[in-house]
Design an enzyme around this catalytic site. Structure first.
Site, mmCIF file in Angstrom:
data_model
loop_
_atom_site.group_PDB
_atom_site.id
_atom_site.type_symbol
_atom_site.label_atom_id
_atom_site.label_comp_id
_atom_site.label_asym_id
_atom_site.label_seq_id
_atom_site.Cartn_x
_atom_site.Cartn_y
_atom_site.Cartn_z
ATOM 1 N N SER A 115 -45.347 29.459 -4.246
ATOM 2 C CA SER A 115 -44.818 30.305 -3.167
ATOM 3 C C SER A 115 -44.203 31.600 -3.691
ATOM 4 O O SER A 115 -43.581 31.628 -4.742
ATOM 5 C CB SER A 115 -43.750 29.514 -2.404
ATOM 6 O OG SER A 115 -43.030 30.368 -1.545
ATOM 7 N N GLN A 135 -48.984 32.811 -4.180
ATOM 8 C CA GLN A 135 -48.977 33.114 -2.740
ATOM 9 C C GLN A 135 -48.109 34.342 -2.460
ATOM 10 O O GLN A 135 -47.018 34.485 -3.005
ATOM 11 C CB GLN A 135 -48.437 31.897 -1.968
ATOM 12 C CG GLN A 135 -48.356 32.119 -0.470
ATOM 13 C CD GLN A 135 -46.929 32.286 0.008
ATOM 14 O OE1 GLN A 135 -46.030 31.577 -0.439
ATOM 15 N NE2 GLN A 135 -46.705 33.227 0.915
ATOM 16 N N TYR A 137 -46.496 36.778 0.745
ATOM 17 C CA TYR A 137 -46.285 37.141 2.150
ATOM 18 C C TYR A 137 -46.476 38.649 2.244
ATOM 19 O O TYR A 137 -46.552 39.356 1.236
ATOM 20 C CB TYR A 137 -44.867 36.778 2.594
ATOM 21 C CG TYR A 137 -44.644 35.300 2.817
ATOM 22 C CD1 TYR A 137 -45.395 34.589 3.751
ATOM 23 C CD2 TYR A 137 -43.665 34.606 2.112
ATOM 24 C CE1 TYR A 137 -45.173 33.237 3.973
ATOM 25 C CE2 TYR A 137 -43.434 33.247 2.335
ATOM 26 C CZ TYR A 137 -44.198 32.582 3.267
ATOM 27 O OH TYR A 137 -43.977 31.248 3.494
ATOM 28 N N THR A 163 -50.406 34.469 2.840
ATOM 29 C CA THR A 163 -49.947 33.682 3.999
ATOM 30 C C THR A 163 -49.375 34.653 5.013
ATOM 31 O O THR A 163 -48.379 35.328 4.750
ATOM 32 C CB THR A 163 -48.861 32.668 3.584
ATOM 33 O OG1 THR A 163 -49.382 31.830 2.560
ATOM 34 C CG2 THR A 163 -48.423 31.819 4.764
ATOM 35 N N ARG A 172 -34.686 25.296 16.425
ATOM 36 C CA ARG A 172 -35.234 23.937 16.474
ATOM 37 C C ARG A 172 -34.386 23.124 17.424
ATOM 38 O O ARG A 172 -33.157 23.185 17.361
ATOM 39 C CB ARG A 172 -35.151 23.266 15.106
ATOM 40 C CG ARG A 172 -35.964 23.960 14.076
ATOM 41 C CD ARG A 172 -35.852 23.258 12.739
ATOM 42 N NE ARG A 172 -36.692 23.949 11.796
ATOM 43 C CZ ARG A 172 -36.249 24.548 10.692
ATOM 44 N NH1 ARG A 172 -34.993 24.498 10.363
ATOM 45 N NH2 ARG A 172 -37.095 25.172 9.898
ATOM 46 N N LYS A 264 -54.447 32.346 4.277
ATOM 47 C CA LYS A 264 -53.920 31.057 4.756
ATOM 48 C C LYS A 264 -53.267 31.247 6.122
ATOM 49 O O LYS A 264 -52.540 32.207 6.333
ATOM 50 C CB LYS A 264 -52.884 30.543 3.748
ATOM 51 C CG LYS A 264 -52.135 29.292 4.162
ATOM 52 C CD LYS A 264 -51.331 28.742 2.993
ATOM 53 C CE LYS A 264 -50.484 27.555 3.365
ATOM 54 N NZ LYS A 264 -49.214 27.921 4.020
ATOM 55 N N HIS A 288 -49.153 26.542 9.343
ATOM 56 C CA HIS A 288 -47.934 26.606 8.519
ATOM 57 C C HIS A 288 -47.151 25.286 8.627
ATOM 58 O O HIS A 288 -45.920 25.277 8.644
ATOM 59 C CB HIS A 288 -47.062 27.797 8.941
ATOM 60 C CG HIS A 288 -46.315 28.431 7.800
ATOM 61 N ND1 HIS A 288 -46.580 29.702 7.348
ATOM 62 C CD2 HIS A 288 -45.316 27.981 7.005
ATOM 63 C CE1 HIS A 288 -45.770 30.005 6.350
ATOM 64 N NE2 HIS A 288 -44.991 28.968 6.116
ATOM 65 N N ILE A 322 -51.619 16.151 6.259
ATOM 66 C CA ILE A 322 -52.257 15.185 5.343
ATOM 67 C C ILE A 322 -51.194 14.250 4.761
ATOM 68 O O ILE A 322 -50.252 14.695 4.104
ATOM 69 C CB ILE A 322 -52.998 15.922 4.198
ATOM 70 C CG1 ILE A 322 -54.117 16.817 4.726
ATOM 71 C CG2 ILE A 322 -53.503 14.916 3.154
ATOM 72 C CD1 ILE A 322 -55.355 16.112 5.223
ATOM 73 N N ARG A 343 -45.691 18.768 2.750
ATOM 74 C CA ARG A 343 -44.593 17.797 2.740
ATOM 75 C C ARG A 343 -44.918 16.568 1.900
ATOM 76 O O ARG A 343 -44.019 16.001 1.281
ATOM 77 C CB ARG A 343 -44.244 17.386 4.167
ATOM 78 C CG ARG A 343 -43.584 18.523 4.943
ATOM 79 C CD ARG A 343 -43.263 18.101 6.355
ATOM 80 N NE ARG A 343 -42.792 19.198 7.167
ATOM 81 C CZ ARG A 343 -43.584 20.098 7.758
ATOM 82 N NH1 ARG A 343 -44.901 20.026 7.611
ATOM 83 N NH2 ARG A 343 -43.065 21.068 8.489
HETATM 84 C C1 LIG Z 1 -40.259 23.264 3.636
HETATM 85 C C2 LIG Z 1 -41.516 24.064 3.695
HETATM 86 C C3 LIG Z 1 -41.582 25.320 3.072
HETATM 87 C C4 LIG Z 1 -42.756 26.074 3.128
HETATM 88 N N1 LIG Z 1 -42.816 27.278 2.479
HETATM 89 C C5 LIG Z 1 -43.994 27.948 2.451
HETATM 90 C C6 LIG Z 1 -44.128 29.141 1.678
HETATM 91 O O1 LIG Z 1 -43.188 29.581 1.030
HETATM 92 N N2 LIG Z 1 -45.337 29.762 1.683
HETATM 93 C C7 LIG Z 1 -46.411 29.281 2.380
HETATM 94 O O2 LIG Z 1 -47.489 29.849 2.332
HETATM 95 N N3 LIG Z 1 -46.296 28.163 3.122
HETATM 96 C C8 LIG Z 1 -45.139 27.482 3.150
HETATM 97 N N4 LIG Z 1 -45.056 26.303 3.856
HETATM 98 C C9 LIG Z 1 -46.250 25.779 4.520
HETATM 99 C C10 LIG Z 1 -47.046 24.897 3.550
HETATM 100 O O3 LIG Z 1 -47.686 25.686 2.565
HETATM 101 C C11 LIG Z 1 -48.144 24.143 4.282
HETATM 102 O O4 LIG Z 1 -48.885 25.040 5.045
HETATM 103 C C12 LIG Z 1 -47.629 23.016 5.180
HETATM 104 O O5 LIG Z 1 -46.528 22.358 4.589
HETATM 105 C C13 LIG Z 1 -48.759 22.051 5.446
HETATM 106 O O6 LIG Z 1 -48.364 21.031 6.289
HETATM 107 P P1 LIG Z 1 -47.900 19.589 5.758
HETATM 108 O O7 LIG Z 1 -46.499 19.761 5.271
HETATM 109 O O8 LIG Z 1 -47.998 18.724 6.946
HETATM 110 O O9 LIG Z 1 -48.844 19.184 4.634
HETATM 111 C C14 LIG Z 1 -43.882 25.559 3.823
HETATM 112 C C15 LIG Z 1 -43.806 24.302 4.425
HETATM 113 C C16 LIG Z 1 -42.646 23.554 4.365
HETATM 114 C C17 LIG Z 1 -42.611 22.189 4.994
#
Ligand SMILES: Cc1cc2nc3c(=O)[nH]c(=O)nc-3n(C[C@H](O)[C@H](O)[C@H](O)COP(=O)(O)O)c2cc1C
Length: 402
Positions: A115, A135, A137, A163, A172, A264, A288, A322, A343
């Site tokens: 990230s 990655q 932003y 991303t 939330r 992404k 995301h 997943i 996760r």
């Molecule tokens: C706590 C957390 C932080 C995340 N931070 C980023 C990030 O910094 N950059 C990014 O591209 N996606 C981020 N994501 C999204 C993840 O890359 C991914 O798309 C997502 O977790 C996929 O879903 P899953 O957790 O059900 O596998 C984050 C997700 C979570 C849960």
């Protein structure tokens, strides 16, 4: 003679759900809640996982294959299973953070997505996993973005993940955890009651027992890393990108590195077609992880229409929900070349550090293999939707061109 305690808990876990339970027990409540994340009602967060349960198997009773293979490639990198690490920005939940995850990914033969908001530098991470994708932003001005991309290239990043699916939707319904601006003595004393219940977690951070909340990959050359909030503010105040900007970013990366580029966060067929026009080598069908606009359908529901439209022109990956090997197999059958996980490995990291992430990758590998065995297949290449029981109306076609 040393007598082993036979009731000591085995650090190995048998499923991602058990890893999540262990992480929940081990981490202070606000840290665990930061990993759960999600937005608004949590509809997308729940649907990402639940939708996989709607797709059924049709297993064979005999005639299965003794040898089964799941190796593939993603953006030119050989991977031993069709699962790559999706970038996540909160790995300071463990002192080794992204370095532990990258080591685990390397040990299990797969790609590390790092990230922009990581707690470890791209140099440290590329040093332990030579298949790291960095990655980005859309944050900062163009010169700053070029400098950050070039730093990742110089460190050895083998691909770039842009991303862009983020709408700064904060609220939330179950409330957000407190994330301190800076972890200093005052904050430590204020947050002590929440953290004091988990001394083992705090102790692992070493003599100072303080997790670092900075973003080293966003530091200016020779300057200090911004705090997480400093980084978030820069991001919020950057005007959102156009499709020309996406093409610009890809072009810059291509010119400086000659390495592939992934977009992404694609949900819609029209956006997938635009990603092809912008020159992307890969897209990740993703919402995301349910952290962007709540009410977006589960990624797995959006996958097939997107893959049908652009799967011949670029690599399509599936990201979101997943939790088991059978989920991976379903995603591959609907057109994904590989999946990305978020996760699932964060629970492994929270439960047992690097070994926990390796454990999660082993669970997924085992589950993929079982599914291939039950279906009588010898390779992931033989997967297709006709092999599954998929209910009518499962697929969601968003943004179909007129
Ligand atoms: C706590 C957390 C932080 C995340 N931070 C980023 C990030 O910094 N950059 C990014 O591209 N996606 C981020 N994501 C999204 C993840 O890359 C991914 O798309 C997502 O977790 C996929 O879903 P899953 O957790 O059900 O596998 C984050 C997700 C979570 C849960």
């Amino acid at each position: 003679m040393k007598v082993e305690n036979p009731w000591k808990q085995n650090p190995w876990f048998e499923s991602v759900a058990v890893a999540q339970q262990r992480a929940r027990k081990r981490l202070p409540a606000p840290v665990y809640a930061a990993l759960v994340a999600g937005s608004e009602r949590g509809l997308t967060l729940r649907d990402n996982e639940a939708a996989f349960g709607e797709i059924g198997f049709a297993p064979h009773v005999a005639g299965q294959q003794a040898e089964r293979s799941m190796a593939t490639t993603v953006m030119g990198q050989d991977i031993s299973l069709p699962v790559v690490i999706s970038p996540t920005g909160v790995q300071a939940v463990h002192p080794d953070g992204e370095v532990a995850v990258a080591r685990a990914a390397a040990a299990r033969g797969t790609v590390m997505g790092l990230s922009n908001f990581a707690s470890k530098s791209v140099e440290e991470v590329c040093a332990v996993n030579d298949r790291t994708f960095f990655q980005m932003y859309w944050t900062g001005d163009r010169d700053v973005m070029i400098q950050r991309m070039d730093r990742a290239r110089a460190a050895g990043a083998q691909g770039l993940i842009a991303t862009l699916d983020w709408s700064f939707s904060m609220g939330r319904d179950w409330g957000s955890p407190e994330i301190p601006e800076k972890i200093d003595l005052k904050t430590m004393i204020r947050m002590a009651p929440k953290v004091a219940t988990k001394p083992r977690w705090l102790w692992q951070f070493g003599p100072r027992h303080i997790p670092d909340l900075t973003a080293p990959n966003l530091a200016p050359p020779g300057g200090d890393a911004p705090t997480f909030f400093g980084a978030y503010y820069e991001w919020m105040s950057t005007p959102p990108p156009s499709w020309q900007d996406v093409a610009w970013m890809r072009e810059q990366w291509e010119q400086m590195s000659g390495k592939p580029f992934m977009l992404k966060g694609v949900c819609r067929v029209d956006d997938a077609l635009r990603a092809v026009d912008a020159g992307a080598d890969a897209i990740s069908v993703s919402n995301h992880g349910g952290n962007n606009l709540d009410g977006t359908p589960a990624s797995i529901r959006m996958l097939k229409p997107v893959a049908d439209a652009v799967g011949e022109q670029l690599e399509v990956l599936l990201d979101g929900g997943i939790r088991r090997g059978s989920d991976v197999v379903k995603a591959l059958a609907l057109g994904a070349r590989s999946v990305m996980i978020g996760r699932a490995y964060l629970w492994g990291l929270g439960a047992n550090g690097q070994a926990g992430v390796e454990n999660v990758l082993d669970i997924l590998r085992g589950g993929i293999d079982s599914a291939l065995l039950g279906m009588g297949l010898s390779s992931i290449d033989e997967l297709h939707p006709g092999l599954f029981d998929i209910p009518d109306g499962f697929h969601r076609t968003l943004g179909a061109p007129a």
